[in-house]
Scaffold this motif. Structure first.
Motif, PDB file in Angstrom:
ATOM      1  N   THR A   2      55.939  26.351  21.147  1.00 14.80           N
ATOM      2  CA  THR A   2      55.411  26.696  19.841  1.00 14.80           C
ATOM      3  C   THR A   2      56.347  26.165  18.753  1.00 14.80           C
ATOM      4  O   THR A   2      57.563  26.278  18.848  1.00 14.80           O
ATOM      5  CB  THR A   2      55.285  28.225  19.686  1.00 14.80           C
ATOM      6  N   ASN A   3      55.740  25.587  17.738  1.00 12.41           N
ATOM      7  CA  ASN A   3      56.518  25.005  16.644  1.00 12.41           C
ATOM      8  C   ASN A   3      56.399  25.832  15.376  1.00 12.41           C
ATOM      9  O   ASN A   3      56.604  25.328  14.283  1.00 12.41           O
ATOM     10  CB  ASN A   3      56.060  23.577  16.385  1.00 12.41           C
ATOM     11  N   SER A   4      56.060  27.104  15.510  1.00 13.81           N
ATOM     12  CA  SER A   4      55.888  27.941  14.326  1.00 13.81           C
ATOM     13  C   SER A   4      57.215  28.478  13.801  1.00 13.81           C
ATOM     14  O   SER A   4      57.276  28.954  12.678  1.00 13.81           O
ATOM     15  CB  SER A   4      54.952  29.102  14.650  1.00 13.81           C
ATOM     16  N   SER A   5      58.259  28.410  14.572  1.00 11.04           N
ATOM     17  CA  SER A   5      59.557  28.886  14.149  1.00 11.04           C
ATOM     18  C   SER A   5      60.576  27.764  14.306  1.00 11.04           C
ATOM     19  O   SER A   5      60.468  26.932  15.209  1.00 11.04           O
ATOM     20  CB  SER A   5      59.988  30.085  15.007  1.00 11.04           C
ATOM     21  N   ILE A   6      61.563  27.722  13.434  1.00 12.33           N
ATOM     22  CA  ILE A   6      62.590  26.684  13.514  1.00 12.33           C
ATOM     23  C   ILE A   6      63.456  26.868  14.756  1.00 12.33           C
ATOM     24  O   ILE A   6      64.012  25.904  15.283  1.00 12.33           O
ATOM     25  CB  ILE A   6      63.426  26.657  12.216  1.00 12.33           C
ATOM     26  N   VAL A   7      63.531  28.081  15.253  1.00  8.10           N
ATOM     27  CA  VAL A   7      64.350  28.352  16.436  1.00  8.10           C
ATOM     28  C   VAL A   7      63.673  27.829  17.693  1.00  8.10           C
ATOM     29  O   VAL A   7      64.317  27.256  18.570  1.00  8.10           O
ATOM     30  CB  VAL A   7      64.625  29.868  16.550  1.00  8.10           C
ATOM     31  N   THR A   8      62.364  28.006  17.788  1.00  8.17           N
ATOM     32  CA  THR A   8      61.646  27.605  19.007  1.00  8.17           C
ATOM     33  C   THR A   8      61.019  26.224  18.892  1.00  8.17           C
ATOM     34  O   THR A   8      60.305  25.807  19.807  1.00  8.17           O
ATOM     35  CB  THR A   8      60.553  28.627  19.333  1.00  8.17           C
ATOM     36  N   ALA A   9      61.250  25.508  17.807  1.00  8.23           N
ATOM     37  CA  ALA A   9      60.649  24.191  17.631  1.00  8.23           C
ATOM     38  C   ALA A   9      61.314  23.183  18.558  1.00  8.23           C
ATOM     39  O   ALA A   9      62.483  23.292  18.904  1.00  8.23           O
ATOM     40  CB  ALA A   9      60.791  23.744  16.186  1.00  8.23           C
ATOM     41  N   ASP A  10      60.525  22.166  18.932  1.00  8.88           N
ATOM     42  CA  ASP A  10      61.069  21.153  19.821  1.00  8.88           C
ATOM     43  C   ASP A  10      61.794  20.068  19.014  1.00  8.88           C
ATOM     44  O   ASP A  10      61.883  20.128  17.790  1.00  8.88           O
ATOM     45  CB  ASP A  10      59.970  20.545  20.691  1.00  8.88           C
ATOM     46  N   ARG A  11      62.319  19.100  19.711  1.00 13.86           N
ATOM     47  CA  ARG A  11      63.150  18.070  19.081  1.00 13.86           C
ATOM     48  C   ARG A  11      62.367  17.229  18.080  1.00 13.86           C
ATOM     49  O   ARG A  11      62.882  16.865  17.022  1.00 13.86           O
ATOM     50  CB  ARG A  11      63.742  17.193  20.178  1.00 13.86           C
ATOM     51  N   ALA A  12      61.131  16.900  18.383  1.00 12.64           N
ATOM     52  CA  ALA A  12      60.320  16.079  17.486  1.00 12.64           C
ATOM     53  C   ALA A  12      60.053  16.804  16.163  1.00 12.64           C
ATOM     54  O   ALA A  12      60.064  16.188  15.092  1.00 12.64           O
ATOM     55  CB  ALA A  12      59.002  15.716  18.156  1.00 12.64           C
ATOM     56  N   THR A  13      59.845  18.104  16.218  1.00 15.32           N
ATOM     57  CA  THR A  13      59.611  18.872  14.996  1.00 15.32           C
ATOM     58  C   THR A  13      60.873  18.912  14.142  1.00 15.32           C
ATOM     59  O   THR A  13      60.805  18.774  12.915  1.00 15.32           O
ATOM     60  CB  THR A  13      59.154  20.293  15.350  1.00 15.32           C
ATOM     61  N   HIS A  14      62.017  19.077  14.752  1.00 17.19           N
ATOM     62  CA  HIS A  14      63.279  19.052  14.011  1.00 17.19           C
ATOM     63  C   HIS A  14      63.485  17.685  13.348  1.00 17.19           C
ATOM     64  O   HIS A  14      63.917  17.603  12.195  1.00 17.19           O
ATOM     65  CB  HIS A  14      64.461  19.358  14.928  1.00 17.19           C
ATOM     66  N   LEU A  15      63.156  16.623  14.058  1.00 21.60           N
ATOM     67  CA  LEU A  15      63.288  15.280  13.509  1.00 21.60           C
ATOM     68  C   LEU A  15      62.354  15.090  12.317  1.00 21.60           C
ATOM     69  O   LEU A  15      62.738  14.502  11.304  1.00 21.60           O
ATOM     70  CB  LEU A  15      63.005  14.243  14.592  1.00 21.60           C
ATOM     71  N   LYS A  16      61.122  15.590  12.416  1.00 23.38           N
ATOM     72  CA  LYS A  16      60.177  15.494  11.301  1.00 23.38           C
ATOM     73  C   LYS A  16      60.692  16.236  10.078  1.00 23.38           C
ATOM     74  O   LYS A  16      60.570  15.757   8.951  1.00 23.38           O
ATOM     75  CB  LYS A  16      58.818  16.070  11.707  1.00 23.38           C
TER      76      LYS A  16
END
Length: 65
Positions: A2-16
């Protein structure tokens, strides 16, 4: 994942998030540079000298003790 939280987001979401932040900061930087006044180099500069000092006070202000 799940990418709804910054803690549980994956690497691609952090990069975005990092890429969008960098683009936004560059746009703010460009807008700030473009908004500053331009120097006028064609006109002669007028020099202004400071005069005598002046003390201005009011009598009705309360004293702080």
């Amino acid at each position: 994942m799940t990418n709804s939280s910054i803690v549980t987001a994956d690497r691609a979401t952090h990069l975005k998030i990092v890429v969008v932040s960098l683009i936004a900061s560059v746009l703010v930087l460009i807008a700030g540079i473009a908004a500053r006044p331009q120097a006028d180099t064609g006109a002669p500069v007028q020099i202004v000298k400071a005069g005598h000092t002046l003390l201005a006070a009011r009598a009705d202000t309360p004293a702080i003790r």
